[in-house]
Design a protein around this motif. Structure first.
Motif, PDB file in Angstrom:
ATOM      1  N   GLY A 214      -0.428   2.118  -5.569  1.00 43.51           N
ATOM      2  CA  GLY A 214       0.716   2.834  -5.945  1.00 43.51           C
ATOM      3  C   GLY A 214       0.813   3.378  -7.413  1.00 43.51           C
ATOM      4  N   SER A 215       2.065   3.578  -7.689  1.00 45.65           N
ATOM      5  CA  SER A 215       2.374   4.228  -8.860  1.00 45.65           C
ATOM      6  C   SER A 215       2.237   3.225  -9.997  1.00 45.65           C
ATOM      7  CB  SER A 215       3.920   4.926  -8.730  1.00 45.65           C
ATOM      8  OG  SER A 215       4.893   3.933  -8.661  1.00 45.65           O
TER       9      SER A 215
ATOM     10  N   ALA B 143       9.626  -5.841  -3.121  1.00 51.53           N
ATOM     11  CA  ALA B 143      10.265  -6.755  -4.215  1.00 51.53           C
ATOM     12  C   ALA B 143       9.898  -8.143  -3.781  1.00 51.53           C
ATOM     13  CB  ALA B 143      11.391  -6.448  -4.615  1.00 51.53           C
TER      14      ALA B 143
ATOM     15  N   VAL C 216       5.686   1.381 -10.719  1.00 51.97           N
ATOM     16  CA  VAL C 216       5.843   0.222  -9.753  1.00 51.97           C
ATOM     17  C   VAL C 216       5.007  -0.781  -9.833  1.00 51.97           C
ATOM     18  CG1 VAL C 216       5.872  -0.543  -7.115  1.00 51.97           C
ATOM     19  CG2 VAL C 216       6.856   1.398  -7.907  1.00 51.97           C
TER      20      VAL C 216
ATOM     21  N   LYS D  53       2.473  -4.946   3.462  1.00 52.71           N
ATOM     22  CA  LYS D  53       3.791  -4.067   3.780  1.00 52.71           C
ATOM     23  C   LYS D  53       3.012  -2.653   3.490  1.00 52.71           C
ATOM     24  CE  LYS D  53       6.757  -2.320   1.116  1.00 52.71           C
ATOM     25  NZ  LYS D  53       6.600  -0.961   1.818  1.00 52.71           N
ATOM     26  N   PRO D  54       3.120  -1.984   4.412  1.00 52.52           N
ATOM     27  CA  PRO D  54       2.800  -0.651   4.353  1.00 52.52           C
ATOM     28  C   PRO D  54       3.871   0.325   3.859  1.00 52.52           C
ATOM     29  CG  PRO D  54       3.588  -1.013   6.732  1.00 52.52           C
ATOM     30  CD  PRO D  54       3.271  -2.408   5.906  1.00 52.52           C
TER      31      PRO D  54
ATOM     32  N   THR E 210       6.573  -9.769  -3.741  1.00 49.73           N
ATOM     33  CA  THR E 210       5.923  -9.756  -5.027  1.00 49.73           C
ATOM     34  C   THR E 210       6.608 -11.174  -5.824  1.00 49.73           C
ATOM     35  OG1 THR E 210       7.317  -8.157  -6.051  1.00 49.73           O
ATOM     36  CG2 THR E 210       5.242  -7.284  -5.514  1.00 49.73           C
TER      37      THR E 210
ATOM     38  N   ILE F  47       0.748  -1.083  -0.058  1.00 51.21           N
ATOM     39  CA  ILE F  47       0.019   0.029   0.045  1.00 51.21           C
ATOM     40  C   ILE F  47       0.911   1.320  -0.095  1.00 51.21           C
ATOM     41  CG2 ILE F  47      -2.160  -1.183   1.025  1.00 51.21           C
ATOM     42  CD1 ILE F  47      -1.088   0.254   3.746  1.00 51.21           C
ATOM     43  N   PRO F  48       0.294   2.410  -0.468  1.00 45.08           N
ATOM     44  CA  PRO F  48       0.853   3.717  -0.687  1.00 45.08           C
ATOM     45  C   PRO F  48       0.834   4.578   0.822  1.00 45.08           C
ATOM     46  CG  PRO F  48      -1.220   3.929  -1.509  1.00 45.08           C
ATOM     47  CD  PRO F  48      -1.103   2.497  -0.982  1.00 45.08           C
ATOM     48  N   TRP F  49       1.292   5.738   0.712  1.00 46.63           N
ATOM     49  CA  TRP F  49       1.567   6.650   1.884  1.00 46.63           C
ATOM     50  C   TRP F  49       0.489   7.523   1.932  1.00 46.63           C
ATOM     51  CZ3 TRP F  49       1.951  10.833  -0.748  1.00 46.63           C
ATOM     52  CH2 TRP F  49       2.594  11.096  -1.991  1.00 46.63           C
TER      53      TRP F  49
ATOM     54  N   ILE G 170       5.659  -4.814 -10.429  1.00 50.03           N
ATOM     55  CA  ILE G 170       5.111  -6.036  -9.669  1.00 50.03           C
ATOM     56  C   ILE G 170       4.208  -6.982 -10.400  1.00 50.03           C
ATOM     57  CG2 ILE G 170       2.763  -6.114  -8.284  1.00 50.03           C
ATOM     58  CD1 ILE G 170       4.161  -3.680  -6.558  1.00 50.03           C
TER      59      ILE G 170
ATOM     60  N   PHE H 163      -1.848  -4.483  -5.309  1.00 55.30           N
ATOM     61  CA  PHE H 163      -1.018  -3.262  -4.773  1.00 55.30           C
ATOM     62  C   PHE H 163      -1.907  -2.069  -5.065  1.00 55.30           C
ATOM     63  CE2 PHE H 163       1.868  -0.481  -7.414  1.00 55.30           C
ATOM     64  CZ  PHE H 163       2.389   0.251  -6.416  1.00 55.30           C
TER      65      PHE H 163
ATOM     66  N   GLY I 114      10.270  -0.664  -0.575  1.00 53.17           N
ATOM     67  CA  GLY I 114       9.907  -1.165  -1.733  1.00 53.17           C
ATOM     68  C   GLY I 114      10.732  -2.030  -2.406  1.00 53.17           C
ATOM     69  N   GLN I 115      11.892  -1.707  -2.762  1.00 48.70           N
ATOM     70  CA  GLN I 115      12.833  -2.329  -3.450  1.00 48.70           C
ATOM     71  C   GLN I 115      13.270  -3.515  -2.823  1.00 48.70           C
ATOM     72  OE1 GLN I 115      13.383  -1.428  -6.532  1.00 48.70           O
ATOM     73  NE2 GLN I 115      12.358   0.569  -6.434  1.00 48.70           N
TER      74      GLN I 115
HETATM   75  P1  ADP Z   1       5.617   6.496  -4.291  1.00 48.38           P
HETATM   76  O1  ADP Z   1       6.691   6.478  -5.537  1.00 48.38           O
HETATM   77  O2  ADP Z   1       4.662   7.704  -4.619  1.00 48.38           O
HETATM   78  O3  ADP Z   1       6.282   6.195  -2.988  1.00 48.38           O
HETATM   79  P2  ADP Z   1       5.114   3.779  -4.987  1.00 48.38           P
HETATM   80  O4  ADP Z   1       4.091   3.170  -5.880  1.00 48.38           O
HETATM   81  O5  ADP Z   1       6.766   3.649  -5.192  1.00 48.38           O
HETATM   82  O6  ADP Z   1       4.828   5.161  -4.785  1.00 48.38           O
HETATM   83  O7  ADP Z   1       5.043   3.264  -3.518  1.00 48.38           O
HETATM   84  C1  ADP Z   1       3.922   2.532  -2.999  1.00 48.38           C
HETATM   85  C2  ADP Z   1       4.013   0.938  -2.541  1.00 48.38           C
HETATM   86  O8  ADP Z   1       5.024   0.250  -3.249  1.00 48.38           O
HETATM   87  C3  ADP Z   1       5.205   1.375  -1.127  1.00 48.38           C
HETATM   88  O9  ADP Z   1       4.681   0.351  -0.016  1.00 48.38           O
HETATM   89  C4  ADP Z   1       6.361   1.141  -1.746  1.00 48.38           C
HETATM   90  O10 ADP Z   1       7.122   0.504  -0.586  1.00 48.38           O
HETATM   91  C5  ADP Z   1       6.190  -0.030  -2.501  1.00 48.38           C
HETATM   92  N1  ADP Z   1       6.964  -0.454  -3.714  1.00 48.38           N
HETATM   93  C6  ADP Z   1       7.887   0.485  -4.360  1.00 48.38           C
HETATM   94  N2  ADP Z   1       8.580  -0.188  -5.087  1.00 48.38           N
HETATM   95  C7  ADP Z   1       8.497  -1.547  -5.045  1.00 48.38           C
HETATM   96  C8  ADP Z   1       8.755  -2.728  -5.919  1.00 48.38           C
HETATM   97  N3  ADP Z   1       9.679  -2.610  -6.579  1.00 48.38           N
HETATM   98  N4  ADP Z   1       8.316  -4.110  -5.316  1.00 48.38           N
HETATM   99  C9  ADP Z   1       7.166  -3.885  -4.609  1.00 48.38           C
HETATM  100  N5  ADP Z   1       6.892  -2.872  -4.072  1.00 48.38           N
HETATM  101  C10 ADP Z   1       7.533  -1.573  -3.955  1.00 48.38           C
END
Ligand code: ADP
Ligand code: MG
Length: 498
Positions: free
Chosen positions: A245-246, A230, A249, A192-193, A233, A166-168, A253, A243, A225-226
C-alpha cells in the motif's frame, strides 16, 4: 460514444446478489458489531453488495483462529507434499472460476476485463510456483571451527500467524501474493482486503474452503484500515505483517509492529523513472513509455511516472506520445474495447485532478488529457490519460506518487545526468530503460537504486522473480526464493557429538 458491455458472468451475478460475510475459523460470519458497509462499482457509482465491517473484536477472533491453527492445528506439521497438493487444488479452482473472478474484480475495482482475466491467470500461476516450494525448503549443514566435535545445521521453520494487508489496485493478485508464499511454508494467515475492493478476496476464501484447507489456516476480515487494519498490525499474537500500500501507511505499520517486534515486510509507493535514450528502437520506446504509466489507469506502484527523454529526440517523442495517448480508449471495464478503466473512487479522481493543477501551477504544460467530459463517463471516476511536459525533477508532480494516469516528462542531456536525476527521489521501486546499446543498458540498470529494472520492456512480473523496493518503497522481496526467506525463520542447531 455508444458502448456494448459484455454481460456479467452468471456466477458473479449470483455471488453479488446476496450480502457477503467474512471468513473466520472456517465459518462465514458477520462482524461482532453487526455493522456492514457497501462496495461500489467505480464505473458507475452503483452499489454492488455489502460486506461486514470487521473491527478489533473480529481481528481478535481471526487471530485466535489462526493462532490455534498454527500452534495446534495440522497445518505447519502437515507433510509438505500434502500442503502442496492443497495449493495446487486452490490454483486449479482459480482457473476453473477465472471468468467469475475476473468479472468480480472488474465490478469492484473497475479495471478492464482483459486486464483482470490476466490477473486471474497470474494468480493461479503464482500459487503453483509457491506450491512447488513447499517440498523444496531445506536447511544447511555448517562446518563450524569451534573446538569440539560439533554437528551444526539449520532448519527453515514457518514464522507463525501472518497478518496480510492489501490494496485495491490489483486486489485478486495481491491477495494471492499474500496467501501462496506464507501458506507454502506452513504459516497461517489473517488477510484484510482493502475496503474499496473486498469481493475477490471473499470469493478466494470460498475456493480455499472448497480446496479443503483446514479451518483457521486462512481467515479473511473485511473492514477499514484505521480500525481492522490497525488492530491486525498491533495484535501481539501476530508474528509477521506483510503490507502492500502507500508509504504513509507503511510507516504507521512499521511503528505498530514494534509492539512485539513483528517481522514486517512492506511493498510501498513509487515514482519510477523511465529513461528513453535517443538510440532506442523508437516505436518500442513510445509504446513502452505509454503503457508503463497508463496500464491500470496508472494505479500501479511501479508505474513509469517520471519519463526522461534524451534531448535529441525529446520534442518529436513528446508530440508522438501525445498522439499515442489520445488513442487510448477510456471507459467501462466491461466494454472489451476499453484500455483504461475508471479510477477507484471519487477521492482518487480528485487527488489526481488536483495534481494536474499543482503541476500546471509549478510550470508544467499539459499536452494531452485531463478531466473527462464525455457524458457516458459522467457517473464513473474517469480521468483521461495525461501527459505533462516541461517538468523538472524537483516539482511535486515529479516527486510525489500521483497513482493515476499522469506522466511527468522531462528532457536530459547525458547518461550521468539522467542517472542522478532518476535516483533523486525518496522512492526506489521500479525503473525502465529503452536503449539498443547493451553497455548503456547494464550501466544504467546497475546504477538505478530500485528493486526492479526493465530494459526495452516494462512492468513484467513472474512468480520466480523477486519484487520489492529500495528506500521508501519498501522492505523485503516477494516472489522467487526471496519470498521463502521472508516467510520463514532460520533455526540453527548445535549438537555436541562427544
Ligand atoms: P490508499 O490510501 O491508496 O487507499 P492505503 O495504503 O491507505 O492506500 O491502503 C492499503 C491497505 O492498507 C488497505 O487495505 C487499507 O485498509 C489498509 N490500511 C490503511 N490504513 C491502515 C492502518 N493505519 N493500519 C493498517 N492498515 C491500514
Ligand atoms: Mg468497489
Amino acid at each position: 460514444m455508444s458502448t456494448t458491455l459484455i454481460s456479467l458472468n452468471s456466477k458473479a451475478v449470483k455471488f453479488t446478489s446476496t450480502p457477503k460475510n467474512m471468513l473466520i475459523n472456517g465459518q462465514w460470519v458477520e462482524a461482532a458489531s453487526g455493522k456492514r458497509f457497501e462496495t461500489m462499482n467505480p464505473a458507475n457509482g452503483e452499489v454492488i453488495t455489502s460486506v461486514p465491517e470487521g473491527d478489533k473484536e473480529d481481528i481478535n477472533r481471526a487471530v485466535a483462529a489462526a493462532r490455534i491453527a498454527f500452534d495446534e492445528g495440522p497445518w505447519p506439521k502437515m507433510k509438505p507434499a500434502e500442503r502442496a497438493k492443497l495449493l495446487f487444488k486452490f490454483a486449479d479452482l482459480i482457473e476453473e472460476n477465472a471468468e467469475e473472478l475476473s468479472h468480480l474484480e472488474t465490478l469492484d475495482n473497475g479495471a478492464p476485463v482483459n486486464f483482470t482475466a490476466g490477473m486471474a491467470s497470474s494468480a493461479a500461476e503464482n500459487i503453483r510456483y509457491h506450491a512447488g516450494w513447499a517440498t523444496k525448503i531445506t536447511g544447511e549443514t555448517i562446518p563450524v571451527s569451534v573446538p569440539g566435535n560439533i554437528f551444526n545445521y539449520t532448519r527453515r521453520e514457518p514464522i507463525g500467524v501472518c497478518g496480510q494487508i492489501i490494496p485495491w489496485n490489483a486486489p485478486l493478485l495481491m491477495a494471492v501474493w499474500k496467501l501462496a508464499a506464507p501458506l507454502s511454508v506452513g504459516n497461517t494467515v489473517v488477510l484484510k482486503p482493502a475496503e474499496n475492493t473486498p469481493l475477490t478476496a471473499l470469493r478466494l476464501g470460498e475456493l480455499i474452503q472448497e480446496a479443503g484447507f483446514p479451518d483457521g489456516v486462512v481467515n479473511i476480515v473485511t473492514g477499514f484500515g484505521q480500525t481492522a487494519g490497525a488492530a491486525l498490525t498491533a495484535h501481539p499474537d501476530v508474528d509477521k505483517i506483510a503490507f502492500t500500500g502507500s508509504t504513509a501507511v507503511g510507516k504507521q505499520i512499521m511503528q505498530a509492529g514494534a509492539v512485539n517486534v513483528k517481522k514486517v515486510s512492506l511493498e510501498l509507493g513509487g515514482k519510477s523513472a523511465h529513461i528513453i535514450f535517443a538510440d532506442a528502437d523508437y516505436d518500442v520506446a513510445l509504446r513502452n513509455a505509454a503503457n508503463a504509466i497508463f496500464m491500470n489507469s496508472g494505479q500501479v506502484c511501479v508505474a513509469g511516472s517520471r519519463l526522461f527523454v534524451e534531448k535529441k529526440i525529446y520534442d518529436r517523442f513528446m508530440s508522438d506520445l501525445s498522439e499515442y495517448t489520445k488513442n487510448y480508449r477510456v471507459g467501462d471495464g466491461f466494454d472489451r474495447s476499453t484500455v483504461l478503466g475508471p479510477l477507484i473512487s471519487e477521492k482518487q479522481k480528485n487527488r489526481v485532478l488536483n495534481y494536474l493543477d499543482i503541476g500546471q501551477r509549478e510550470g508544467a504544460e499539459l499536452l494531452v488529457g485531463g478531466n473527462t467530459t464525455a457524458s457516458d463517463l459522467a457517473k464513473g471516476h474517469y480521468v483521461k490519460p495525461t501527459v505533462l511536459a516541461n517538468v523538472t525533477n524537483d516539482m511535486r508532480i515529479a516527486q510525489e506518487e500521483i497513482f493515476g494516469p499522469v506522466v511527468s516528462a522531462m528532457p536530459f542531456d547525458d547518461i550521468d545526468e539522467v542517472i542522478k536525476l532518476a535516483n533523486k527521489t525518496d522512492y526506489g521501486l521500479g525503473g525502465g530503460i529503452c536503449t539498443t546499446d547493451v553497455r548503456k543498458a547494464h550501466k544504467v540498470a546497475h546504477a538505478m537504486k530500485t528493486g526492479n529494472v526493465w530494459v526495452n520492456t516494462y512492468s513484467l512480473l513472474d512468480p520466480a522473480s523477486p519484487f520489492g523496493g529500495y528506500k521508501q518503497s519498501g522492505i523485503g522481496r516477494e516472489n522467487g526464493s526471496a519470498s521463502i526467506d521472508m516467510y520463514t525463520e532460520i533455526k540453527n542447531v548445535w549438537i555436541n557429538l562427544d
